[in-house]
Scaffold this motif. Structure first.
Motif, mmCIF file in Angstrom:
data_model
loop_
_atom_site.group_PDB
_atom_site.id
_atom_site.type_symbol
_atom_site.label_atom_id
_atom_site.label_comp_id
_atom_site.label_asym_id
_atom_site.label_seq_id
_atom_site.Cartn_x
_atom_site.Cartn_y
_atom_site.Cartn_z
ATOM 1 N N ALA A 100 0.742 -1.799 0.142
ATOM 2 C CA ALA A 100 0.007 -0.089 -0.422
ATOM 3 C C ALA A 100 0.832 1.006 -0.235
ATOM 4 O O ALA A 100 1.908 1.072 0.982
ATOM 5 C CB ALA A 100 -1.075 0.167 1.457
ATOM 6 N N ASN A 101 0.452 2.192 -0.620
ATOM 7 C CA ASN A 101 0.812 3.511 0.134
ATOM 8 C C ASN A 101 0.160 4.757 0.488
ATOM 9 O O ASN A 101 0.461 5.443 0.439
ATOM 10 C CB ASN A 101 1.388 4.472 -1.966
ATOM 11 C CG ASN A 101 -0.014 4.650 -3.139
ATOM 12 O OD1 ASN A 101 -0.245 4.092 -2.569
ATOM 13 N ND2 ASN A 101 0.672 4.115 -4.088
ATOM 14 N N THR A 102 -1.006 4.155 0.744
ATOM 15 C CA THR A 102 -2.166 5.122 1.476
ATOM 16 C C THR A 102 -2.755 4.029 2.565
ATOM 17 O O THR A 102 -3.420 3.338 2.052
ATOM 18 C CB THR A 102 -3.003 5.810 0.086
ATOM 19 O OG1 THR A 102 -2.708 6.017 -0.532
ATOM 20 C CG2 THR A 102 -4.161 6.826 0.933
ATOM 21 N N ILE A 103 -2.334 5.387 3.214
ATOM 22 C CA ILE A 103 -3.345 4.371 5.045
ATOM 23 C C ILE A 103 -5.295 5.200 4.960
ATOM 24 O O ILE A 103 -5.197 6.477 4.674
ATOM 25 C CB ILE A 103 -2.675 4.936 5.754
ATOM 26 C CG1 ILE A 103 -1.460 3.668 6.486
ATOM 27 C CG2 ILE A 103 -4.059 4.291 7.567
ATOM 28 C CD1 ILE A 103 -0.850 4.414 7.095
ATOM 29 N N TYR A 104 -5.944 4.124 5.273
ATOM 30 C CA TYR A 104 -7.562 5.561 5.333
ATOM 31 C C TYR A 104 -7.367 5.073 6.805
ATOM 32 O O TYR A 104 -8.395 3.566 7.209
ATOM 33 C CB TYR A 104 -8.209 4.839 4.237
ATOM 34 C CG TYR A 104 -9.439 4.893 4.644
ATOM 35 C CD1 TYR A 104 -10.300 5.871 5.453
ATOM 36 C CD2 TYR A 104 -10.901 3.535 4.069
ATOM 37 C CE1 TYR A 104 -11.635 5.846 5.529
ATOM 38 C CE2 TYR A 104 -12.114 4.331 4.169
ATOM 39 C CZ TYR A 104 -12.763 4.997 4.838
ATOM 40 O OH TYR A 104 -13.736 4.985 5.578
ATOM 41 N N LEU A 105 -7.335 5.887 7.873
ATOM 42 C CA LEU A 105 -8.125 5.480 8.822
ATOM 43 C C LEU A 105 -9.613 5.935 8.971
ATOM 44 O O LEU A 105 -10.312 6.789 9.035
ATOM 45 C CB LEU A 105 -7.743 7.320 9.832
ATOM 46 C CG LEU A 105 -6.410 7.493 10.134
ATOM 47 C CD1 LEU A 105 -5.421 8.158 10.464
ATOM 48 C CD2 LEU A 105 -5.117 5.381 10.254
ATOM 49 N N LEU A 106 -10.019 5.088 9.496
ATOM 50 C CA LEU A 106 -11.604 5.149 9.436
ATOM 51 C C LEU A 106 -11.916 5.687 10.695
ATOM 52 O O LEU A 106 -11.156 6.187 11.954
ATOM 53 C CB LEU A 106 -11.779 3.246 10.541
ATOM 54 C CG LEU A 106 -12.904 2.900 9.159
ATOM 55 C CD1 LEU A 106 -11.535 2.746 8.563
ATOM 56 C CD2 LEU A 106 -13.486 1.369 9.663
ATOM 57 N N PRO A 107 -13.090 6.488 11.258
ATOM 58 C CA PRO A 107 -13.054 7.843 11.809
ATOM 59 C C PRO A 107 -12.192 7.705 12.977
ATOM 60 O O PRO A 107 -12.328 6.458 14.112
ATOM 61 C CB PRO A 107 -14.332 7.957 12.374
ATOM 62 C CG PRO A 107 -15.253 7.085 10.950
ATOM 63 C CD PRO A 107 -14.328 6.420 11.146
ATOM 64 N N ILE A 108 -11.682 8.900 13.563
ATOM 65 C CA ILE A 108 -11.104 9.014 14.870
ATOM 66 C C ILE A 108 -11.433 9.744 16.209
ATOM 67 O O ILE A 108 -10.713 10.002 17.251
ATOM 68 C CB ILE A 108 -9.000 9.039 14.602
ATOM 69 C CG1 ILE A 108 -9.505 10.192 14.456
ATOM 70 C CG2 ILE A 108 -8.492 8.256 13.642
ATOM 71 C CD1 ILE A 108 -8.020 10.712 14.217
ATOM 72 N N THR A 109 -12.560 10.738 15.887
ATOM 73 C CA THR A 109 -13.053 11.341 16.800
ATOM 74 C C THR A 109 -13.506 10.797 17.786
ATOM 75 O O THR A 109 -14.261 9.982 17.729
ATOM 76 C CB THR A 109 -14.187 12.419 16.037
ATOM 77 O OG1 THR A 109 -15.005 11.921 15.090
ATOM 78 C CG2 THR A 109 -13.046 12.995 14.853
ATOM 79 N N LYS A 110 -13.652 11.412 19.309
ATOM 80 C CA LYS A 110 -15.135 11.257 19.993
ATOM 81 C C LYS A 110 -16.167 10.725 19.510
ATOM 82 O O LYS A 110 -16.840 11.438 18.674
ATOM 83 C CB LYS A 110 -15.230 12.448 20.873
ATOM 84 C CG LYS A 110 -15.309 12.175 22.527
ATOM 85 C CD LYS A 110 -15.444 13.581 23.145
ATOM 86 C CE LYS A 110 -16.124 12.909 24.393
ATOM 87 N NZ LYS A 110 -16.004 14.762 25.597
ATOM 88 N N THR A 111 -16.586 9.788 20.239
ATOM 89 C CA THR A 111 -17.917 9.187 19.945
ATOM 90 C C THR A 111 -18.495 9.152 21.600
ATOM 91 O O THR A 111 -18.738 9.338 22.457
ATOM 92 C CB THR A 111 -17.181 7.609 19.582
ATOM 93 O OG1 THR A 111 -16.788 6.926 21.125
ATOM 94 C CG2 THR A 111 -16.256 7.467 18.506
ATOM 95 N N GLY A 112 -19.990 8.836 21.069
ATOM 96 C CA GLY A 112 -21.525 8.777 21.497
ATOM 97 C C GLY A 112 -21.111 7.323 23.068
ATOM 98 O O GLY A 112 -21.044 6.719 22.220
ATOM 99 N N LYS A 113 -21.582 7.999 23.845
ATOM 100 C CA LYS A 113 -22.212 7.314 24.678
ATOM 101 C C LYS A 113 -23.555 6.859 25.127
ATOM 102 O O LYS A 113 -24.203 5.756 25.625
ATOM 103 C CB LYS A 113 -21.204 7.427 26.128
ATOM 104 C CG LYS A 113 -19.462 7.786 26.116
ATOM 105 C CD LYS A 113 -19.166 8.464 26.914
ATOM 106 C CE LYS A 113 -17.458 8.402 27.336
ATOM 107 N NZ LYS A 113 -17.231 8.732 29.061
ATOM 108 N N LEU A 114 -24.099 7.648 24.636
ATOM 109 C CA LEU A 114 -25.635 7.192 24.837
ATOM 110 C C LEU A 114 -26.236 6.892 23.839
ATOM 111 O O LEU A 114 -26.788 7.654 22.674
ATOM 112 C CB LEU A 114 -26.370 8.533 25.056
ATOM 113 C CG LEU A 114 -25.875 9.497 26.420
ATOM 114 C CD1 LEU A 114 -26.821 11.115 26.684
ATOM 115 C CD2 LEU A 114 -25.995 8.593 27.841
ATOM 116 N N LYS A 115 -27.688 6.500 23.867
ATOM 117 C CA LYS A 115 -28.361 5.067 22.627
ATOM 118 C C LYS A 115 -27.204 4.390 21.899
ATOM 119 O O LYS A 115 -27.379 4.800 21.051
ATOM 120 C CB LYS A 115 -29.198 6.130 22.197
ATOM 121 C CG LYS A 115 -30.386 6.779 22.475
ATOM 122 C CD LYS A 115 -31.071 7.642 21.894
ATOM 123 C CE LYS A 115 -32.559 8.116 22.661
ATOM 124 N NZ LYS A 115 -33.173 6.675 23.060
#
Length: 529
Positions: A100-115
């Motif tokens: 590979a020459n490119t990494i695709y990062l699945l989301p790294i942002t803070k995630t919710g805790k409710l529902k």
């Protein structure tokens, strides 16, 4: 028989050459010789629109994780090691060696805790536009998680790996309570759940008078600022079509003013339905591209349903026509097996996996591989839908989508048990690099066959051609002809992958194909138009 033996000897000689070429490529990308790799200069947009990226998608939450007791779930309180940017950095060479020459990062942002769905929350239940998930922080590292993430990306760049960051399309339920002005409301005043995504709520991209919701747009710009500060080279926009052209135009222009080579990939297709049709209009692929996106998913997610060669070629034709409208500066990715699809091993077995592999390597698009594909991971987890001992959310169940990469819990790293598939994977990538004049720069020429379920095409460059033949019939073997007008009986054919060699006649190849078999040949001194 003698002729076949000679051909196979030549084939093995070429294979050895290819091994050497990819080894050289890997050495150059692995950090052994990085004099020209850093400081990093982003050229991802140019690479992408020329179909020269090989994308490897990973989930930081699992990529460097260590499941020490083998129960598939990461339990730090029992000695397991969670996936973080720090231990992910230690595995960057694995991505390099995967070609590979490119990494695709699945989301790294803070995630919710409710529902929530799952004990860690869905990666796509975004709870902040510019905060990285604290779950990805290495507790033994004194740096903040942002610094750890930036260090990971810098190390990727040193190894000549570009980085794409996934940007979720919706906000978490938690965010909808904190910032209701960012969200669409139904007639009862409740925020809206799009389709069956029960853990997220639909953003309001436009106001009732049709103007843009500037507050939402400004928050998305915070995401872009974070990505640029991290050193990311591009963004993949989740379900891009549920936001309007004007939104994306302003957002992309804002980002590109800071980095003209910043690449934008839209999760969109010419045939997908609107998952929020009662609340938002669906922006077409062409309008997304006009807004500034460099590429889109195409329609390969439904490849399993294609049974006729004419339908196969039609998909290529649709993508080709769209690209031509933009002077060839827009393109697609090989979206056969993303985190949204079941493992190809479950879907169609190893033959189906092999067909996807070679289409990735030879079609006029950017190759895409999900972590675990190389070794045939079925993404089957021992804890599936069981009650959790501990949870970071209000969900006490290990929720998963059966046969798909787990994006809801802290899980083991993706790694199938079919190690022999890795050899086939490396062979296909070696061919892609070795024959790049054809696979990335050559023309795509559909070829006629004598059977409706058999597709064939050539990737050509001057007097060389890479010919690909595939059987879309899942149950029956097929014997048929592939017509190549200027092919001669004594034309030189070098087989790349096949079960049984073809019979060469003037103007045609006579082939025998098993169900889902794909054959690849190299032709020399043959002009195919």
């Amino acid at each position: 028989m003698v002729q076949i033996c000679i051909i196979l000897k030549i084939m093995m000689k070429k294979i050895n050459i290819i091994w050497g070429l990819l080894l050289a490529l890997s050495i150059g990308a692995s950090g052994i010789n990085t004099a020209n790799a850093y400081p990093w200069v982003n050229n991802l947009r140019t690479q992408f629109i020329n179909n020269k990226t090989v994308i490897y998608a990973i989930n930081i939450r699992t990529f460097g994780a260590e499941d020490k007791n083998g129960n598939d779930i990461i339990e730090p309180w029992l000695g397991d090691t969670p996936g973080t940017f720090v231990n992910a950095k230690n595995r960057l060479n694995d991505i390099v060696m995967a070609g590979a020459n490119t990494i695709y990062l699945l989301p790294i942002t803070k995630t919710g805790k409710l529902k929530a769905l799952g004990t860690s929350g869905s990666l796509y239940a975004m709870d902040s536009f510019n905060e990285i998930s604290p779950q990805l922080d290495d507790k033994n590292d004194s740096r903040a998680v942002f610094a750890e993430a930036k260090s990971f990306i810098q190390e990727a760049h040193k190894k000549r790996l570009s980085v794409i960051l996934d940007m979720p399309s919706c906000g978490s339920y938690d965010m909808s309570l904190e910032k209701p002005e960012l969200f669409i409301k139904d007639k009862r005043g409740n925020t809206v759940t799009p389709a069956d995504w029960t853990d997220v709520r639909l953003f309001k991209a436009t106001n009732e008078d049709g103007t843009l919701n500037q507050e939402l747009l400004d928050n998305y710009k915070k995401f872009a600022d974070m990505a640029l500060a991290l050193g990311v080279d591009g963004i993949r926009a989740d379900v891009a079509a549920i936001k309007p052209y004007e939104f994306w135009k302003e957002f992309i222009n804002y980002t590109r003013k800071q980095d003209p080579q910043f690449m934008f990939l839209a999760e969109a297709s010419t045939t997908w339905d609107n998952p929020a049709k009662d609340y938002v209009t669906y922006t077409s692929v062409e309008d997304l591209l006009k807004a500034g996106f460099d590429g889109y998913y195409g329609d390969w997610a439904n490849f399993r349903n294609i049974t006729k060669a004419k339908d196969f070629h039609k998909k290529i034709e649709i993508d080709s026509k769209i690209s031509k409208k933009f002077d060839g500066k827009k393109t697609t990715i090989a979206s056969f097996a993303t985190h949204d699809q079941q493992s190809p091993i479950i879907t169609g077995g190893e033959d189906y996996w092999n067909m996807i592999l070679w289409l990735n390597a030879t079609l006029p698009l950017n190759s895409y591989f999900l972590d675990g594909f190389m070794t045939g991971d079925t993404y089957s987890y021992k804890y599936e839908n069981q009650k959790a001992e501990k949870s970071l959310t209000d969900d006490d169940q290990y929720f998963v989508h059966k046969g798909k990469m787990d994006i809801f819990n802290a899980s083991r790293r993706p790694q199938g048990e079919k190690t022999k598939l890795a050899e086939k994977y490396l062979m296909a990538l070696k061919i892609k690099y070795w024959a790049k004049r054809m696979t990335t720069e050559g023309a795509y020429v559909p070829l006629n066959t004598g059977h409706p379920s058999v597709f064939a095409y050539a990737r050509t460059n001057e007097n060389e051609a890479l010919v690909v033949i595939g059987n879309l019939d899942t149950k029956h073997g097929i014997e048929t002809n592939v017509y190549i007008p200027k092919l001669k009986t004594n034309s030189f054919i070098s087989p790349v992958t096949m079960i049984e060699p073809p019979n060469v006649k003037k103007g045609k190849l006579s082939v025998i194909l098993q169900p889902y078999e794909i054959q690849v040949f190299m032709l020399n001194k043959v002009t195919i138009k």
